[in-house]
Write a protein that holds these residues in place. Structure first.
Motif, PDB file in Angstrom:
ATOM      1  N   GLU A  21      37.439  40.304  32.760  1.00  0.00           N
ATOM      2  CA  GLU A  21      37.369  39.332  33.853  1.00  0.00           C
ATOM      3  C   GLU A  21      37.878  39.962  35.147  1.00  0.00           C
ATOM      4  N   ASN A  22      37.020  40.029  36.133  1.00  0.00           N
ATOM      5  CA  ASN A  22      37.344  40.661  37.404  1.00  0.00           C
ATOM      6  C   ASN A  22      37.227  39.623  38.526  1.00  0.00           C
ATOM      7  N   ILE A  23      38.244  39.554  39.390  1.00  0.00           N
ATOM      8  CA  ILE A  23      38.284  38.549  40.454  1.00  0.00           C
ATOM      9  C   ILE A  23      38.617  39.230  41.774  1.00  0.00           C
ATOM     10  N   LEU A  24      37.701  39.132  42.742  1.00  0.00           N
ATOM     11  CA  LEU A  24      37.905  39.673  44.078  1.00  0.00           C
ATOM     12  C   LEU A  24      37.901  38.513  45.063  1.00  0.00           C
ATOM     13  N   THR A  25      38.944  38.408  45.886  1.00  0.00           N
ATOM     14  CA  THR A  25      39.097  37.258  46.781  1.00  0.00           C
ATOM     15  C   THR A  25      39.339  37.707  48.207  1.00  0.00           C
ATOM     16  N   ASP A  26      38.553  37.139  49.125  1.00  0.00           N
ATOM     17  CA  ASP A  26      38.734  37.392  50.550  1.00  0.00           C
ATOM     18  C   ASP A  26      39.654  36.322  51.124  1.00  0.00           C
ATOM     19  N   LEU A  31      32.317  39.092  36.995  1.00  0.00           N
ATOM     20  CA  LEU A  31      32.797  39.356  38.348  1.00  0.00           C
ATOM     21  C   LEU A  31      32.796  38.041  39.105  1.00  0.00           C
ATOM     22  N   GLN A  32      33.979  37.616  39.555  1.00  0.00           N
ATOM     23  CA  GLN A  32      34.081  36.415  40.373  1.00  0.00           C
ATOM     24  C   GLN A  32      34.490  36.826  41.780  1.00  0.00           C
ATOM     25  N   VAL A  33      33.671  36.448  42.758  1.00  0.00           N
ATOM     26  CA  VAL A  33      33.923  36.773  44.158  1.00  0.00           C
ATOM     27  C   VAL A  33      34.171  35.472  44.912  1.00  0.00           C
ATOM     28  N   ASN A  34      35.324  35.391  45.570  1.00  0.00           N
ATOM     29  CA  ASN A  34      35.694  34.180  46.310  1.00  0.00           C
ATOM     30  C   ASN A  34      35.879  34.515  47.782  1.00  0.00           C
ATOM     31  N   SER A  35      35.240  33.720  48.671  1.00  0.00           N
ATOM     32  CA  SER A  35      35.424  33.931  50.096  1.00  0.00           C
ATOM     33  C   SER A  35      35.094  32.662  50.862  1.00  0.00           C
ATOM     34  N   LEU A  81      20.745  43.505  40.262  1.00  0.00           N
ATOM     35  CA  LEU A  81      21.737  42.778  39.492  1.00  0.00           C
ATOM     36  C   LEU A  81      21.217  42.683  38.069  1.00  0.00           C
ATOM     37  N   ASN A  82      21.676  43.626  37.227  1.00  0.00           N
ATOM     38  CA  ASN A  82      21.042  43.831  35.926  1.00  0.00           C
ATOM     39  C   ASN A  82      21.856  43.360  34.736  1.00  0.00           C
ATOM     40  N   GLY A  83      23.128  43.017  34.914  1.00  0.00           N
ATOM     41  CA  GLY A  83      23.926  42.640  33.762  1.00  0.00           C
ATOM     42  C   GLY A  83      25.203  41.939  34.158  1.00  0.00           C
ATOM     43  N   GLY A  84      25.904  41.453  33.137  1.00  0.00           N
ATOM     44  CA  GLY A  84      27.161  40.769  33.366  1.00  0.00           C
ATOM     45  C   GLY A  84      26.972  39.371  33.912  1.00  0.00           C
ATOM     46  N   THR A  85      28.092  38.703  34.166  1.00  0.00           N
ATOM     47  CA  THR A  85      28.103  37.378  34.784  1.00  0.00           C
ATOM     48  C   THR A  85      28.712  37.510  36.168  1.00  0.00           C
ATOM     49  N   ILE A  86      27.971  37.061  37.188  1.00  0.00           N
ATOM     50  CA  ILE A  86      28.394  37.199  38.579  1.00  0.00           C
ATOM     51  C   ILE A  86      28.565  35.802  39.167  1.00  0.00           C
ATOM     52  N   ILE A  87      29.784  35.466  39.552  1.00  0.00           N
ATOM     53  CA  ILE A  87      30.102  34.159  40.123  1.00  0.00           C
ATOM     54  C   ILE A  87      30.535  34.371  41.563  1.00  0.00           C
ATOM     55  N   VAL A  88      29.841  33.721  42.506  1.00  0.00           N
ATOM     56  CA  VAL A  88      30.175  33.888  43.920  1.00  0.00           C
ATOM     57  C   VAL A  88      30.425  32.513  44.522  1.00  0.00           C
ATOM     58  N   ASN A  89      31.638  32.320  45.045  1.00  0.00           N
ATOM     59  CA  ASN A  89      32.014  31.061  45.688  1.00  0.00           C
ATOM     60  C   ASN A  89      32.344  31.327  47.152  1.00  0.00           C
ATOM     61  N   THR A  90      31.575  30.741  48.049  1.00  0.00           N
ATOM     62  CA  THR A  90      31.893  30.805  49.476  1.00  0.00           C
ATOM     63  C   THR A  90      31.890  29.380  50.017  1.00  0.00           C
TER      64      THR A  90
END
Length: 452
Positions: free
Chosen positions: A192-197, A225-229, A243-252
């Protein structure tokens, strides 16, 4: 010669002039050279020598006579940006032979297996200077992973993120510089990877993840990968994005005092082939600014404040599933194409299912049945849409619906209901939804009057 190469040459000339003008006048002409290019005097010429020479040119590192002599590759009694260019050419940097491991931590970033000195750590910034594979784990507050390989080093940089948690307040959490020679940044997701702006203002090159080259989320990805901004774009690539694999969650999503932010943006084509993507965006969801958006396989859900899916030339779905909710479900530039040839598509909107910039969008390339419903009233996302035995669940309030499914017949007749209410259509309020070809549009779709 292409524009990119010309720009790099001009940038190099300008940089050379600027750095040369800034250099102190030193006379080390009598010093003996021990190894050409060995700036840090460690007995080898590696990517670390490029970093050391760059630091000297910017006035951050002092040179002794031997260091100066080793770096005077033009043999003109000066050390300047021309010598830096020669050093990069001399090295012809190749991908690192063995993977490097980077452990992120607020108490101190550590690096393992970096035999070639390709990773530098300055405070909370990790700089990667050569192509190859880098395993990254840990937690970092207000930090950055910065990628810039030598111009000759065109191989891929692969970042394997394993349970990484990062925040950034003034810059991208992961950034590939325009000067980088590497043609592609690859990201593989594990755990579980989380990157937050956490920025209080938008920065120039917006993106929690920003790459000036191609960006690929690999099909080897097994994690999230969860990206929050709330302020800046979630994921941005200047060139093609895969975008070929994994689960990508983007919240803006909107904040009380923040600007709208797009979720996933590319200047070139965006291709989805296997990833699971979930977008909640205050502005546009999935957007190609200059080319097209292509869903070949995978699962994509977009909830957007503006356009759910936007492209310049084409939006094409040939496989997978797409649920797109926004003010507009699909938006294309003038003469854009919407081609649906497979997969399952539900696009709902409050303005239009699909619209173009000044002209109608062409659906002529679509081969799978498309039904477009113009509803007489607005419905909430809780109201599912049923077409025959097929059930479709919106993710946002809507007045317009586009459905495409292999289960639908281009000549079929269907009963349609919304939120459990049987629907009628047309000026004569017919309860029959009879398709008349690959694309059929129904107007004045309303709940059937109740019988007392």
């Amino acid at each position: 010669m292409n524009t990119t190469k010309i720009c790099r040459m001009l940038a190099g000339v300008l940089a050379a002039g600027t750095l040369a003008a800034a250099m102190p006048v030193l006379d080390f002409s009598a010093a003996s050279q021990t190894m050409a290019g060995d700036a840090n005097l460690d007995g080898a010429v590696t990517a670390q020598d490029i970093v050391t020479l760059q630091s000297y040119l910017f006035g951050k590192t002092a040179f002794d006579e031997t260091m100066f002599a080793n770096c005077d590759l033009t043999a003109d009694g000066k050390v300047n940006a021309f010598d830096l260019g020669m050093l990069k050419k001399k090295m012809r940097v190749n991908p690192i032979a063995e993977p490097v491991t980077i452990h992120l931590a607020d108490t101190g970033i550590t690096v393992e297996g970096d035999a070639d000195g390709t990773v530098q750590v300055t405070d909370r910034t990790v700089t990667i200077t050569a192509s190859g594979v880098y395993y990254i784990d840990g937690t970092l507050t207000d930090g950055q992973i910065y990628v810039e390989t030598a111009a000759e080093d065109i191989a891929d940089v692969e970042l394997v993120l394993t349970d990484v948690t990062m925040t950034s307040s003034t810059k991208s959490a992961i950034y590939t510089a325009a000067a980088s020679g590497s043609e592609k940044t690859k990201i593989t997701l594990v755990g579980e990877n989380i990157l937050t702006d956490t920025a209080a203002a938008a920065y120039a090159e917006s993106g929690v993840i920003y790459t000036s080259n191609k960006l690929t989320i690999t099909n080897d990805s097994t994690g999230t990968l969860q990206v929050n901004s709330n302020m800046n774009t979630g994921i941005y690539a200047d060139k093609k994005m895969n975008l070929n694999g994994g689960t990508i969650i983007v919240n803006t999503a909107d904040g009380a005092d923040t600007a709208d932010a797009d979720a996933i943006v590319g200047d070139n084509n965006i291709e989805i082939e296997g990833a699971v993507i979930d977008i909640d965006s205050s502005a546009d969801g999935l957007k190609s600014k200059d080319k097209g958006v292509y869903l070949l396989d995978g699962s994509v859900t977009v909830k957007a404040g503006n356009d759910a899916v936007q492209a310049c030339t084409e939006i094409a779905v040939s496989g997978g599933t797409l649920t797109a909710g926004g003010d507009r479900g699909f938006r294309l530039d003038a003469a854009g194409l919407l081609n649906i040839t497979g997969g399952q598509v539900l696009a709902t909107a409050t303005d239009y299912q699909v619209t173009g910039a000044g002209v109608a969008v062409s659906l002529a390339g679509s081969t799978q049945t498309i039904m477009m419903l113009d509803l007489a009233a607005e419905w909430t996302k809780a109201n599912a849409i049923a077409i025959g035995e097929n059930i479709y669940q919106p993710n946002k309030k809507y007045s317009y619906v586009l459905v495409s499914d292999a289960a639908l017949d281009a000549a079929g007749t269907y009963a349609v209901s919304v939120g459990g209410f049987a629907m009628t259509q047309g000026a004569e309020a017919s309860a029959s939804f009879q398709n008349t070809g690959t694309v059929t549009q129904y107007t004045n779709v309303a709940a059937m009057p109740s019988v007392s």
